[in-house]
Every structure is written in structure tokens, then in C-alpha cells.
Design a protein around this motif. Structure first.
Motif, PDB file in Angstrom:
ATOM      1  N   VAL A 358       0.864  -1.202   0.000  1.00  0.00           N
ATOM      2  CA  VAL A 358       0.000   0.000   0.000  1.00  0.00           C
ATOM      3  C   VAL A 358       0.901   1.255   0.000  1.00  0.00           C
ATOM      4  O   VAL A 358       1.691   1.463   0.925  1.00  0.00           O
ATOM      5  CB  VAL A 358      -0.937   0.013   1.227  1.00  0.00           C
ATOM      6  CG1 VAL A 358      -1.803   1.269   1.210  1.00  0.00           C
ATOM      7  CG2 VAL A 358      -1.794  -1.253   1.249  1.00  0.00           C
ATOM      8  N   GLU A 359       0.788   2.052  -1.074  1.00  0.00           N
ATOM      9  CA  GLU A 359       1.605   3.286  -1.176  1.00  0.00           C
ATOM     10  C   GLU A 359       1.084   4.335  -0.173  1.00  0.00           C
ATOM     11  O   GLU A 359      -0.118   4.517  -0.022  1.00  0.00           O
ATOM     12  CB  GLU A 359       1.509   3.854  -2.593  1.00  0.00           C
ATOM     13  CG  GLU A 359       2.122   2.953  -3.660  1.00  0.00           C
ATOM     14  CD  GLU A 359       3.618   2.844  -3.502  1.00  0.00           C
ATOM     15  OE1 GLU A 359       4.234   3.766  -2.935  1.00  0.00           O
ATOM     16  OE2 GLU A 359       4.175   1.799  -3.959  1.00  0.00           O
ATOM     17  N   PRO A 378       2.275   6.354   6.534  1.00  0.00           N
ATOM     18  CA  PRO A 378       1.905   5.249   5.604  1.00  0.00           C
ATOM     19  C   PRO A 378       1.897   3.886   6.338  1.00  0.00           C
ATOM     20  O   PRO A 378       2.631   3.680   7.275  1.00  0.00           O
ATOM     21  CB  PRO A 378       3.007   5.296   4.545  1.00  0.00           C
ATOM     22  CG  PRO A 378       4.187   5.874   5.255  1.00  0.00           C
ATOM     23  CD  PRO A 378       3.629   6.886   6.235  1.00  0.00           C
ATOM     24  N   GLU A 379       1.045   2.998   5.846  1.00  0.00           N
ATOM     25  CA  GLU A 379       1.005   1.637   6.414  1.00  0.00           C
ATOM     26  C   GLU A 379       2.292   0.893   6.033  1.00  0.00           C
ATOM     27  O   GLU A 379       2.849   1.105   4.965  1.00  0.00           O
ATOM     28  CB  GLU A 379      -0.192   0.855   5.880  1.00  0.00           C
ATOM     29  CG  GLU A 379      -1.518   1.423   6.334  1.00  0.00           C
ATOM     30  CD  GLU A 379      -2.667   0.574   5.841  1.00  0.00           C
ATOM     31  OE1 GLU A 379      -2.403  -0.507   5.263  1.00  0.00           O
ATOM     32  OE2 GLU A 379      -3.840   0.978   6.034  1.00  0.00           O
TER      33      GLU A 379
END
Length: 444
Positions: A358-359, A378-379
Motif C-alpha cells: 500500500v503506497e 503510511p502503512e
């Protein structure tokens, strides 16, 4: 037990009736007396019927059962047995049969049985040490007074049964008495004839059919035990072989006899020879097939014995026997080849695909004077799980071989995955192969 009966106002009480028979059973009188009034007596003569209970035989009188019935209910039906059927007084004996063949070491024995009462009479037969087998007639003695010959006609016999014997064979094999040989010198002819009858339907319909089947099975079992007398196989394996051979099927049941004639007159049946004689038969149509095993079970004087049936070609065979009566032509089917089940294919575990990365969303710069919104982190990137390589341990026995199950070993990976393999076939498959090889070797 006292029977109570009342009659009219006086109330008669009758005691136990007394029945009086005549000696010949032709009349019977019943009497009953009132216990209250001895002068009151009821009497009745019965109606008599008769029937044969036991028929008379040659030397024993028969028995007649006489039945007395009464009209008065005070009296019950009575019966009396009288031995009044005269014996016939004379036995009706059948043909002589040879029980024991006379020899240099002792006398023989023959017997005949009364067709009416079953009485058996036996007589000794003699053997002359000077009576020796002779060779077939030569041109010099062709004019001898009498002949000794085989008159068997295979066309008259079931399965084309026949024997091939010369004069010397007859003298060496058949129990001819001295007086019979002397009769040849005096001009008499002695003829021997093999007779073969198909009695399959008679045996099948017999009340003793189950008993006969059991005896035949016992004879086959004895043959199998003799085949394994060296104890090369376990008792369990032996039992399996017996069960296989007991599935033998009956192709024909033959009554095989040898009749003796002197000057064309029947001189009795020969049931025992001095040594075995070879009998040739035509195989029943469709019996011969490659891979089948064949043998004969002989029944003689209540004893059953399995013999080998030698196959000449797909239409003819022969067996040898010293005793003659009933013969069961038997066969077993070719043993089927054991089917080896393939080991199950172990499917590999599916590869787990990694989740997509995931970006992170772009950072939004705060506008002047306006407090900036918090930065959204971010994740984390999820790394794909590595493909698992199985590392199995040592093979371990998890199932021992038995009559119906194969022997199996199993090994286990640390992840819990297992593999199995067959290391020993079940005993039933092994026995079918073993019996097939043994029977092929035995009757080859």
C-alpha cells in the motif's frame, strides 16, 4: 386320571374305562362302571381298522397296527400292534462284489447283499501261488479253448471312458480266482468291461448332497495339507490355500465300475484291483482352459480321496485308481493376478501470494496561519511469506500388514504435513499369487 361324567338326575360318576383286546387285534371292547351305582355299566364294541406298521422281511415277521374307535364319548381311541405278517422266508441276494483281493499272503473276500432286508453274506476267495501272469497269446496258442479279453466300448460310456489292457495286464491287475482261470482252460471266455455312467443329477438330488459336498471338501483339504507337509508356510497361510482350493467346481460325477463276464454271463462287479489301472476319459465340453487346475475326487466305501487328473490335450485326460465306484471330476479357475494399488500422490501446499504494497498518501503542506493537519503515516509494507520447504522425519510403521490391509509407513514434517507409503502387500493378495504358482507347478 379319573374322568367325571354326570348323567340325568342320579349324577353318575364314571371311573376309568377298561379296554379288552383280542389276541389277533381284530376286536376291542370298552367297559366303564358308575362309582355311585355299580350296577350301571356302559359297554361298547369298537370299530376296528388296520394298517401295516412294519413290513415283513426275509427272516422277520411284519407288524400290523390295529385302531379301535368308539361312538360313546366315554371311550378314547385305542391302538394295538400285532406281529402277524409272515416273513418271506427267502433272501434275494444281488451280485457278488470283491471286498478284499486274494494274494500270496492270504485269502480274499467277496460279498453280496439281500435286496429286501439288507442281510450281507460274505465268502472267502482263494489264491493259488502257482497262478502266474502269462504273456498275450502267441500264434502257437491261438487255438486255446477260452479267451481273457477287454470288451469295453467307449461309445457306450459317459465321457467316452475306456481302458487299454492286454491279456497280461488283465492277469496282473484283475483279481481272477483259480477256478475262473481253470474255466478258461476248459473252454470258457472271461471278459472284463469298464462301465461309466453320468450320475451328476442323481447326486445333486440326493438327500445326502450336503454331506457329500462336505466329504469332497475334506478330501481336497487333505490334498492341500499333503502339498504343504514340509511346513514351509504358516498355519494361517495354509488355511488361506485350503479356502482357495475349496472353491473348486464339479465338472462331472461318474459312476465307474468294472463288470466281469464268464461266457457272456454276468459274474459280478469288481471294485478293487491288485494294482492301479489307468482310465481314459473325454473332458466335458468347454472344460479345458489355459491356467485351470484339474483333479479327481474318488468316493469308495464312504472314503473320499483326491487324485491327479492328467491332461493329454484340450479334449482328453486320464487318472489311475485301484478302487472303483464314484468319481468327481473337479477343476479350479486360474488365480487372478494381484492388483498393486499405486501410492497416493501428495499434492504440494499452495503458495501463499504476498499482499500488495500500500503506497503512502502524499504529505499535505499546511497553509499559512492554518494549523497543519497531522501527517498520516503510511502503512508498513507487508513482506511476502517465504515458500515452505518440507523437511520430513524418519519413516515410522503406522499399520501392519493383515489379511485385508497393506503394511504402511508414515513420516511427518515439522509443519504437520505427512507422507505415507505401502511397504508390504496384504496376505490375501500374497496367498492368491502363491496358490496360483503352487497349483501350476503341481499339475504342470
Amino acid at each position: 386320571m379319573v374322568n367325571l361324567y354326570t348323567h340325568g338326575p342320579t349324577g353318575h360318576k364314571y371311573g376309568e374305562p377298561v379296554y379288552t383286546w383280542s389276541a389277533d387285534g381284530k376286536t376291542c371292547t370298552a367297559t366303564v362302571t358308575c362309582e355311585h351305582d355299580k350296577a350301571h355299566v356302559v359297554t361298547e364294541t369298537a370299530a376296528i381298522t388296520s394298517a401295516v406298521k412294519t413290513a415283513a422281511t426275509c427272516d422277520k415277521a411284519g407288524i400290523t397296527t390295529y385302531t379301535a374307535t368308539f361312538k360313546n364319548e366315554l371311550f378314547a381311541v385305542q391302538t394295538k400292534d400285532v406281529e402277524d405278517i409272515p416273513a418271506t422266508g427267502e433272501h434275494k441276494f444281488g451280485k457278488w462284489t470283491i471286498n478284499i483281493v486274494a494274494g500270496p499272503d492270504g485269502d480274499g473276500e467277496k460279498q453280496h447283499v439281500c435286496d429286501v432286508c439288507g442281510k450281507v453274506e460274505k465268502e472267502a476267495t482263494k489264491y493259488d501261488d502257482e497262478v502266474k501272469p502269462t504273456e498275450p497269446a502267441t500264434p502257437e496258442d491261438e487255438d486255446a479253448p477260452g479267451k481273457i479279453e477287454n470288451i469295453t466300448d467307449p461309445k457306450e460310456n459317459a465321457c467316452g471312458g475306456t481302458i487299454e489292457v492286454s491279456k497280461s495286464d488283465i492277469l496282473e491287475t484283475f483279481p481272477l480266482e483259480k477256478k475262473e482261470l481253470e474255466s478258461v482252460e476248459n473252454g470258457s471266455d472271461i471278459s472284463l468291461k469298464l462301465e461309466v455312467k453320468d450320475i451328476a443329477e442323481e447326486v445333486k438330488a440326493s438327500e445326502d448332497a450336503d454331506k457329500i459336498n462336505a466329504a469332497v471338501e475334506d478330501a481336497i483339504e487333505k490334498l492341500v495339507v499333503e502339498m504343504n507337509a514340509d511346513n514351509s508356510v504358516t498355519e494361517e497361510k495354509k488355511a488361506e490355500e485350503i479356502a482357495k482350493v475349496k472353491k473348486a467346481k464339479v465338472a462331472a460325477v461318474l459312476d465307474v465300475t468294472i463288470e466281469k463276464f464268464i461266457d457272456g454271463e454276468d459274474a459280478g462287479r469288481v471294485t478293487e484291483l491288485k494294482k492301479p489301472l489307468r482310465v481314459y476319459i473325454n473332458l466335458p465340453e468347454g472344460l479345458y482352459e489355459e491356467g485351470r487346475s484339474y483333479f479327481v475326487v474318488r468316493e469308495h466305501n464312504g472314503e473320499y480321496e483326491a487324485l491327479e487328473l492328467h491332461i493329454i490335450d484340450d479334449t482328453r485326460g486320464w487318472f489311475e485308481s485301484q478302487y472303483y465306484s464314484k468319481f468327481y471330476i473337479m477343476y479350479t479357475e486360474k488365480a487372478s493376478e494381484a492388483v498393486v494399488e499405486p501410492e497416493p500422490v501428495v499434492e504440494p501446499e499452495p503458495v501463499v501470494e504476498p499482499e500488495p504494497v500500500v503506497e503512502p498518501e502524499p504529505v499535505v503542506e499546511p497553509e499559512p496561519v492554518v494549523e497543519p493537519e497531522p501527517v498520516v503515516e503510511p502503512e508498513p509494507v507487508v513482506e511476502p511469506e517465504p515458500v515452505h520447504e518440507h523437511e520430513f522425519g524418519e519413516w515410522q510403521a503406522t499399520q501392519n500388514a493383515s489379511w485385508t490391509k497393506n503394511g504402511i509407513e508414515t513420516r511427518t514434517c515439522e509443519c504437520g504435513e505427512t507422507e505415507t507409503r505401502v511397504v508390504e502387500e496384504n496376505w490375501t493378495s500374497w496367498l492368491i499369487s502363491a496358490v496360483g504358482r503352487r497349483l501350476r507347478n503341481l499339475f504342470r
